[in-house]
Write a protein that holds these residues in place. Structure first.
Motif, PDB file in Angstrom:
ATOM      1  N   SER A 243       0.939  -1.238   0.134  1.00 50.33           N
ATOM      2  CA  SER A 243      -0.049  -0.139   0.161  1.00 50.33           C
ATOM      3  C   SER A 243       0.780   1.217   0.008  1.00 50.33           C
ATOM      4  CB  SER A 243      -1.129   0.147   1.420  1.00 50.33           C
ATOM      5  OG  SER A 243      -0.131   0.006   2.739  1.00 50.33           O
ATOM      6  N   ALA A 244       2.313   0.950   0.619  1.00 49.95           N
ATOM      7  CA  ALA A 244       2.967   2.564   0.567  1.00 49.95           C
ATOM      8  C   ALA A 244       3.418   2.788  -0.981  1.00 49.95           C
ATOM      9  CB  ALA A 244       4.451   1.948   1.042  1.00 49.95           C
ATOM     10  N   TRP A 245       3.769   1.778  -1.849  1.00 50.40           N
ATOM     11  CA  TRP A 245       4.063   2.144  -3.283  1.00 50.40           C
ATOM     12  C   TRP A 245       2.875   2.413  -4.099  1.00 50.40           C
ATOM     13  CZ3 TRP A 245       1.741  -0.968  -6.400  1.00 50.40           C
ATOM     14  CH2 TRP A 245       1.677  -2.459  -6.073  1.00 50.40           C
ATOM     15  N   ALA A 246       1.776   1.946  -3.648  1.00 53.44           N
ATOM     16  CA  ALA A 246       0.403   2.266  -4.489  1.00 53.44           C
ATOM     17  C   ALA A 246      -0.060   3.826  -3.955  1.00 53.44           C
ATOM     18  CB  ALA A 246      -0.521   1.316  -3.754  1.00 53.44           C
ATOM     19  N   LYS A 247       0.056   4.112  -2.667  1.00 55.31           N
ATOM     20  CA  LYS A 247      -0.111   5.592  -2.372  1.00 55.31           C
ATOM     21  C   LYS A 247       0.632   6.335  -3.122  1.00 55.31           C
ATOM     22  CE  LYS A 247      -2.304   4.341   1.935  1.00 55.31           C
ATOM     23  NZ  LYS A 247      -2.032   4.255   3.581  1.00 55.31           N
TER      24      LYS A 247
ATOM     25  N   VAL B 151      -1.064   5.098 -14.652  1.00 55.88           N
ATOM     26  CA  VAL B 151      -0.305   4.154 -13.894  1.00 55.88           C
ATOM     27  C   VAL B 151       0.173   2.969 -15.062  1.00 55.88           C
ATOM     28  CG1 VAL B 151       0.325   2.585 -12.015  1.00 55.88           C
ATOM     29  CG2 VAL B 151      -0.559   4.652 -11.567  1.00 55.88           C
ATOM     30  N   LEU B 152       1.580   2.887 -15.222  1.00 57.70           N
ATOM     31  CA  LEU B 152       1.729   1.972 -15.993  1.00 57.70           C
ATOM     32  C   LEU B 152       2.637   0.791 -15.548  1.00 57.70           C
ATOM     33  CD1 LEU B 152       1.818   0.859 -19.066  1.00 57.70           C
ATOM     34  CD2 LEU B 152       4.150   2.261 -19.543  1.00 57.70           C
ATOM     35  N   ALA B 153       2.090  -0.572 -15.214  1.00 54.78           N
ATOM     36  CA  ALA B 153       2.799  -1.660 -14.717  1.00 54.78           C
ATOM     37  C   ALA B 153       3.062  -2.547 -15.506  1.00 54.78           C
ATOM     38  CB  ALA B 153       1.657  -1.818 -13.516  1.00 54.78           C
ATOM     39  N   GLU B 154       4.249  -3.254 -15.106  1.00 55.79           N
ATOM     40  CA  GLU B 154       4.856  -4.372 -15.868  1.00 55.79           C
ATOM     41  C   GLU B 154       3.744  -5.847 -15.855  1.00 55.79           C
ATOM     42  OE1 GLU B 154       8.711  -5.395 -14.790  1.00 55.79           O
ATOM     43  OE2 GLU B 154       9.543  -3.465 -15.105  1.00 55.79           O
ATOM     44  N   GLU B 155       3.359  -5.951 -17.021  1.00 54.19           N
ATOM     45  CA  GLU B 155       2.121  -7.317 -17.243  1.00 54.19           C
ATOM     46  C   GLU B 155       2.835  -8.565 -16.487  1.00 54.19           C
ATOM     47  OE1 GLU B 155       0.478  -9.410 -20.746  1.00 54.19           O
ATOM     48  OE2 GLU B 155      -0.138  -7.353 -20.796  1.00 54.19           O
TER      49      GLU B 155
ATOM     50  N   ILE C  84      -4.303  -3.365  -6.275  1.00 48.92           N
ATOM     51  CA  ILE C  84      -3.585  -2.572  -5.116  1.00 48.92           C
ATOM     52  C   ILE C  84      -3.790  -0.973  -5.217  1.00 48.92           C
ATOM     53  CG2 ILE C  84      -1.630  -1.994  -3.613  1.00 48.92           C
ATOM     54  CD1 ILE C  84      -0.639  -4.843  -4.222  1.00 48.92           C
ATOM     55  N   ILE C  85      -3.543  -0.839  -6.775  1.00 55.47           N
ATOM     56  CA  ILE C  85      -3.686   0.766  -6.773  1.00 55.47           C
ATOM     57  C   ILE C  85      -5.358   1.015  -6.885  1.00 55.47           C
ATOM     58  CG2 ILE C  85      -3.895   2.561  -8.818  1.00 55.47           C
ATOM     59  CD1 ILE C  85      -1.184   2.072  -7.958  1.00 55.47           C
ATOM     60  N   HIS C  86      -6.209   0.176  -7.341  1.00 53.82           N
ATOM     61  CA  HIS C  86      -7.649   0.382  -7.359  1.00 53.82           C
ATOM     62  C   HIS C  86      -8.036   0.448  -5.792  1.00 53.82           C
ATOM     63  CE1 HIS C  86      -7.756  -0.262 -11.810  1.00 53.82           C
ATOM     64  NE2 HIS C  86      -7.888   0.748 -11.627  1.00 53.82           N
ATOM     65  N   ALA C  87      -7.519  -0.453  -4.830  1.00 63.31           N
ATOM     66  CA  ALA C  87      -7.734  -0.461  -3.568  1.00 63.31           C
ATOM     67  C   ALA C  87      -7.597   0.765  -2.860  1.00 63.31           C
ATOM     68  CB  ALA C  87      -7.088  -1.564  -2.841  1.00 63.31           C
TER      69      ALA C  87
ATOM     70  N   VAL D 124      -5.081   2.245 -14.719  1.00 61.63           N
ATOM     71  CA  VAL D 124      -4.038   1.496 -14.595  1.00 61.63           C
ATOM     72  C   VAL D 124      -3.846   0.812 -15.847  1.00 61.63           C
ATOM     73  CG1 VAL D 124      -2.624  -0.315 -13.310  1.00 61.63           C
ATOM     74  CG2 VAL D 124      -4.090   1.259 -12.134  1.00 61.63           C
ATOM     75  N   LYS D 125      -2.641   0.946 -16.670  1.00 62.67           N
ATOM     76  CA  LYS D 125      -2.437   0.137 -17.940  1.00 62.67           C
ATOM     77  C   LYS D 125      -1.086  -0.732 -17.455  1.00 62.67           C
ATOM     78  CE  LYS D 125      -3.971   3.707 -20.957  1.00 62.67           C
ATOM     79  NZ  LYS D 125      -3.905   4.632 -22.273  1.00 62.67           N
ATOM     80  N   THR D 126      -1.143  -1.950 -18.229  1.00 62.65           N
ATOM     81  CA  THR D 126      -0.228  -2.892 -18.206  1.00 62.65           C
ATOM     82  C   THR D 126       0.493  -3.139 -19.406  1.00 62.65           C
ATOM     83  OG1 THR D 126      -1.858  -4.656 -18.391  1.00 62.65           O
ATOM     84  CG2 THR D 126      -1.247  -4.048 -16.114  1.00 62.65           C
TER      85      THR D 126
END
Length: 326
Positions: free
Chosen positions: A202-206, A226-230, A240-243, A250-252
C-alpha cells in the motif's frame, strides 16, 4: 356717649382660580394622546423624581402632590415635554440608525472581501504547490504551450520488486511526460523519481496514486495514468492501486525477459541494445542519460541521441498498449 365701633379687619382679595385657555388644554391633550407608552412612563418617572426633592409636596402651596395620573392635563403634558426635550432629536435618532445600517453593510462587505482574499490565498497556495511539483521539469527546451496542457500524456511507471531477495522491497517509480515539440519529434521528459523502499504494497500504491493526481493537471483529461509491468504482478498492481483509489487508470505492458533480449541479438553482429526491446525500468534509467547527452552532444552524436530518444518514446507508447494491440 355712644360706643365707637371697632374697625373691620382688613382682608386680602381672593385670587381667582386659574383657568387655562381651551386651546392650550386641547394642545396638551393632543400631545398626551400622541405620546408613546415609553414616553408616558418616562414622564411619570420624571414627576416622581421632582417629588423626591420636595417631599412630595407642592413647592408653591405646600400641599401634598397627587399621583401623576391624577395631575391636571397641563402638568402631565409639561412633564412629557421635559422628557422629549431631554431625549435625542428624532432626526438625530434616524441619523444614528442610518449609521448603524451603513456600519452593518460595511461589515458584510468586509466579510465578503475577506472570504475572497481567503479564496485567492488558497488559489495561490495551490499554484505554488503545482510550481513546486513542476520543479522536476528542468530539461532544456521545454516551454509552456499556449492553450494546451504541458504534456500530451503523463505516465507513472512502476517497476515493482517481487520475490524474497534482499532487495525485494526496492520499488522503482518514475513520472514521465510525453509531448511533441516544435521540431515535430516526440520528446520524453523524466519529471520525478519516486522510487522507494517499502515492504507494504500500500505504500508504493499510495505514492503512485498521489503522483497521478499531482501531475494530472499537466496532461489532457484521462491522459495521466499508472503503467505497470504485465509479467511482474501487473494484475496485482492494478488491484492494489484500485484499492487505494478506484478512479486511477492502470495500464499494463509485457516486458521481455533477459533471455529473450539475449536471443534477439546475433553474436556475429556488433552488440547493442535495441530501444524497442527495453522495458520500463531500462527506459527510466536511459531517460536521464539521454537528457544529459542531448544537452552535451554535437553533430552525429546529437543526431544519434535524438533518434534514440524518439525510439524510447515510441517504446513507452507501445508498452502502454494492451498485448492484443501490439
Amino acid at each position: 356717649m355712644s360706643k365707637q365701633s371697632k374697625p373691620a379687619a382688613l382682608t386680602s382679595p381672593t385670587t381667582p382660580a386659574y383657568v387655562p385657555p381651551p386651546e392650550l388644554v386641547a394642545a396638551a391633550e393632543a400631545s398626551l394622546g400622541g405620546a408613546s407608552e415609553h414616553e408616558r412612563s418616562d414622564s411619570a418617572r420624571a414627576y416622581m423624581a421632582y417629588g423626591r426633592a420636595t417631599a412630595h409636596r407642592s413647592a408653591v402651596t405646600g400641599n401634598e402632590l397627587p399621583g401623576f395620573t391624577l395631575c391636571p392635563t397641563l402638568v402631565r403634558a409639561g412633564w412629557l415635554e421635559v422628557v422629549r426635550e431631554l431625549r435625542p432629536d428624532a432626526e438625530v435618532e434616524r441619523a444614528r440608525a442610518g449609521l448603524v445600517a451603513v456600519a452593518n453593510s460595511m461589515n458584510q462587505e468586509i466579510a465578503e472581501a475577506q472570504q475572497k482574499l481567503d479564496d485567492l490565498n488558497q488559489e495561490i497556495a495551490t499554484l505554488s504547490q503545482q510550481r513546486d511539483d513542476m520543479r522536476g521539469v528542468v530539461v532544456r527546451g521545454i516551454n509552456v504551450r499556449e492553450g494546451k496542457p504541458l504534456f500530451d500524456e503523463v505516465v507513472v511507471s512502476l517497476a515493482i520488486a517481487t520475490g524474497s531477495e534482499a532487495m525485494a522491497d526496492q520499488h522503482g517509480i518514475v513520472v514521465v511526460g510525453h509531448r511533441e515539440e516544435a521540431d515535430g519529434l516526440p520528446h520524453t521528459y523524466l519529471l520525478q523519481d519516486l522510487s522507494l523502499q517499502a515492504p507494504d504494497p500500500s505504500a508504493w500504491a499510495k505514492v503512485a496514486v498521489d503522483a497521478v493526481h499531482r501531475w494530472a493537471h499537466c496532461a489532457p483529461p484521462q491522459k495521466a495514468y499508472v503503467l505497470a509491468e504485465e509479467n511482474t504482478g501487473g494484475a496485482m498492481v492494478a488491484n492494489i492501486i484500485h484499492a487505494v483509489d478506484p478512479s486511477v487508470t492502470v495500464k499494463t505492458a509485457r516486458i521481455l525477459a533477459t533471455s529473450e533480449l539475449a536471443s534477439s541479438v546475433d553474436d556475429s553482429e556488433e552488440c547493442h541494445i535495441d530501444p524497442f526491446l527495453m522495458g520500463i525500468s531500462q527506459i527510466s534509467a536511459a531517460a536521464k542519460d539521454l537528457a544529459k547527452a542531448q544537452q552535451d552532444g554535437q553533430g552525429e552524436v546529437a543526431a544519434l541521441v535524438t533518434t534514440t530518444a524518439k525510439a524510447l518514446h515510441e517504446r513507452v507508447k507501445a508498452l502502454a498498449l494492451p498485448a492484443s494491440e501490439r
